[in-house]
Motif scaffolding. Structure first.
Motif, short mmCIF file in Angstrom:
data_model
loop_
_atom_site.label_atom_id
_atom_site.label_comp_id
_atom_site.label_asym_id
_atom_site.label_seq_id
_atom_site.Cartn_x
_atom_site.Cartn_y
_atom_site.Cartn_z
N ASP A 65 39.32 38.90 40.06
CA ASP A 65 40.12 39.98 40.65
C ASP A 65 39.68 40.32 42.08
OD1 ASP A 65 41.48 40.10 38.27
OD2 ASP A 65 40.15 41.64 37.43
N ARG A 66 38.70 39.57 42.56
CA ARG A 66 38.23 39.74 43.94
C ARG A 66 37.83 41.17 44.25
NH1 ARG A 66 41.01 35.06 47.41
NH2 ARG A 66 41.06 33.56 45.71
N VAL A 67 37.03 41.73 43.38
CA VAL A 67 36.53 43.09 43.56
C VAL A 67 35.34 43.03 44.52
CG1 VAL A 67 35.48 45.07 42.40
CG2 VAL A 67 37.21 43.67 41.21
N ALA A 88 29.88 46.79 47.65
CA ALA A 88 31.14 46.56 48.36
C ALA A 88 30.95 46.87 49.85
CB ALA A 88 32.26 47.42 47.77
N ARG A 122 31.38 43.05 43.47
CA ARG A 122 31.19 42.51 42.13
C ARG A 122 30.27 41.27 42.14
NH1 ARG A 122 30.90 41.43 36.60
NH2 ARG A 122 31.86 39.41 36.17
N ASN A 165 34.55 36.44 39.59
CA ASN A 165 35.22 37.56 40.26
C ASN A 165 36.70 37.24 40.51
OD1 ASN A 165 35.60 40.02 41.48
ND2 ASN A 165 34.63 39.44 43.43
N ASP A 181 30.89 44.04 33.21
CA ASP A 181 31.43 44.65 34.42
C ASP A 181 30.36 45.05 35.43
OD1 ASP A 181 34.11 44.83 35.15
OD2 ASP A 181 34.03 47.02 35.18
N THR A 225 28.05 48.60 42.26
CA THR A 225 29.16 47.75 42.74
C THR A 225 29.78 48.37 43.99
OG1 THR A 225 29.64 46.98 40.49
CG2 THR A 225 31.37 46.68 42.14
N ALA A 226 29.98 49.68 43.95
CA ALA A 226 30.60 50.35 45.10
C ALA A 226 29.71 50.22 46.34
CB ALA A 226 30.86 51.82 44.78
N HIS A 235 37.40 35.34 49.43
CA HIS A 235 36.61 35.99 48.38
C HIS A 235 35.62 36.97 49.00
CE1 HIS A 235 37.48 34.71 44.34
NE2 HIS A 235 37.83 33.53 44.82
N ARG A 250 28.51 50.82 38.06
CA ARG A 250 29.70 50.95 38.92
C ARG A 250 29.32 51.48 40.30
NH1 ARG A 250 32.27 52.28 34.00
NH2 ARG A 250 31.87 54.49 34.19
#
Ligand code: TRP
Ligand code: MN
Length: 448
Positions: free
Chosen positions: A311-313, A54, A316, A309, A285, A50-51, A344, A47
């Motif tokens: 949920d368009r995180v 981002a 991700r 993806n 995830d 992922t952050a 996206h 996680r």
């Protein structure tokens, strides 16, 4: 695609590139055994990656993903791991210092043991043998017996990954990655070259900047970010039985994570939208990636974004393009525009290696440093044109002083490739070529 997902739901889809395991009972035993062993990474770390990715998706950071084409069971030593880490730290520090942008460090390491092949067999000195599929599956020795897929290798890959990761954690959190050691990452054969001297000059500047901050009264001693790095692991999620066995439900969030690595990607040969690899990746995830080559259409790429993806995180999903220097200017822009217009939030990374492989005059599989750099330059140019962020690079390299790629500072020629051609799979940049590349990428990033 929206049907129920489970760690084994990929099994009902056509799975490309799976080894033909002759010993089915042995395979089941090995996978069950791995399933009972501890995870290699923790969901919270995935996680965190992922952050951080981002930030890359938003144009605030740069991704450096690098390591071997294929890790080896034979060339497994503390020194080899340390030297690979040294080069990656050097490249990261060059990029960070020269651009002022945070650089994420993700290794192709601690699990990169399986290789997709264009053909199930290969002919070596007139003998047709099952293809070598990476040490997780079979051995590279060109005999019929060595090429039989052996499920015990899955277990060995797990253990080697665990030992590698353990050492990486020790090095990156235990002082080795401290910015005060920036000179010591420069290996002798690099230090004596123009790239190496350029690196040493930069390292002097960093040392001076640290002393300046300390003199200004900033407490540099107790500032952990100066003394350690976050280093993440990644590999191609190819042999799905292995990945399934390491997929665990996170007790905190109730979500599934493939705990074989922080990040997983799938390849140009395994990205079929209804195939097993996409099915597997969509349910974990972790941050995930997909390679896309010159044949990829905008529709295919958008379908991958939706599948992997929905949920368009941000962070991700990473699209890793491998177009080849000659094709990037025409193939990449339509994909950038389509993904941008669809909204996206992907990370775009450039793999300048796999689209630029050819056979040398002397029969060696090789790549030319100039082509690698040209693809990266084309990648940046396309992004500046489309108003998107060239998020990172994905490089095959080694810390060793090998002669596998042509060109670079010491202008390796075709005849030089035989000197120290050691790769088990694709040709890798050596230490000097890697540092040279980092400086040139930093210039491309900075020039804008
Ligand atoms: N922790 C910071 C970072 O990862 C600074 C840093 C410490 C660093 N050691 C490093 C950066 C080695 C690159 C290489 O960016
Ligand atoms: Mn490769």
């Amino acid at each position: 695609m929206t049907s129920e997902w489970s760690p084994s739901s990929w099994q009902s889809r056509p799975a490309a590139q799976q080894p033909p395991w002759p010993d089915e009972a042995g395979l089941e035993r090995a996978i069950k055994h791995i399933g009972s062993l501890p995870p290699l990474v923790f969901a919270g770390e995935a996680r965190a990656l992922t952050a951080q990715l981002a930030q890359v998706a938003e144009g605030q950071a740069f991704l450096l993903q690098a390591g071997d084409c294929a890790e080896s069971f034979d060339a497994f030593s503390a020194d080899a791991i340390r030297d690979k880490l040294k080069v990656i730290l050097q490249m990261a520090v060059v990029l960070t210092y020269s651009t002022g942008v945070p650089v994420l460090k993700v290794g192709r390491i601690a699990g990169q043991f399986a290789k997709p092949r264009s053909s199930p067999t290969e002919t070596i000195e007139g003998v047709e043998l099952p293809s070598f599929r990476g040490h997780m599956v079979n051995d590279i020795v060109p005999t019929e017996a060595a090429r039989v897929p052996d499920p015990e290798r899955l277990v060995q890959a797990y253990h080697q990954s665990a030992a590698t990761l353990n050492l990486l954690r020790a090095f990156t959190k235990g002082g080795f990655a401290d910015l005060s050691r920036v000179h010591q990452w420069n290996q002798e054969f690099v230090a004596s070259s123009p790239e190496g001297r350029r690196y040493d000059r930069m390292a002097d500047h960093i040392g001076r900047a640290l002393r300046f901050m300390a003199a200004c009264g900033i407490d540099t001693v107790s500032q952990p970010s100066l003394h350690e790095v976050d280093f993440f692991t990644s590999h191609e999620a190819l042999v799905l039985g292995y990945e399934q066995a390491l997929t665990r439900e996170d007790s905190i969030t109730g979500r599934w994570y493939d705990c074989s690595a922080h990040m997983l990607w799938i390849g140009e040969r395994s990205r079929q939208i209804d195939g097993a690899h996409v099915e597997f990746l969509r349910g974990v995830d972790n941050p995930v990636g997909c390679k896309v080559g010159p044949g990829a259409t905008a529709d295919e790429v958008l379908a991958l974004c939706e599948a992997l993806n929905p949920d368009r995180v941000p962070g991700r999903f990473t699209l890793i393009t491998r177009m080849g220097a000659g094709q990037i200017a025409t193939r990449l822009p339509p994909l950038l525009a389509a993904v941008r217009d669809a909204g996206h939030p992907v990370v775009w990374a450039c793999d300048p290696m796999h689209g630029n492989t050819f056979t040398s005059d002397t029969g060696r599989k090789t790549r030319d440093f100039d082509a690698v750099l040209a693809e990266i330059a084309g990648f940046f140019a396309a992004h500046w044109d489309e108003g998107t962020w060239p998020g990172g690079v994905h490089i095959e390299l080694t810390g060793e002083d090998v002669t596998e790629c042509l060109g670079g500072g010491d202008a390796l020629g075709h005849a030089d490739l035989d000197d120290r051609y050691e790769t088990m799979c694709d040709p890798r940049l050596n230490g000097r070529q890697s540092i040279d590349l980092a400086f040139q990428v930093a210039e491309l990033l900075d020039r804008h």
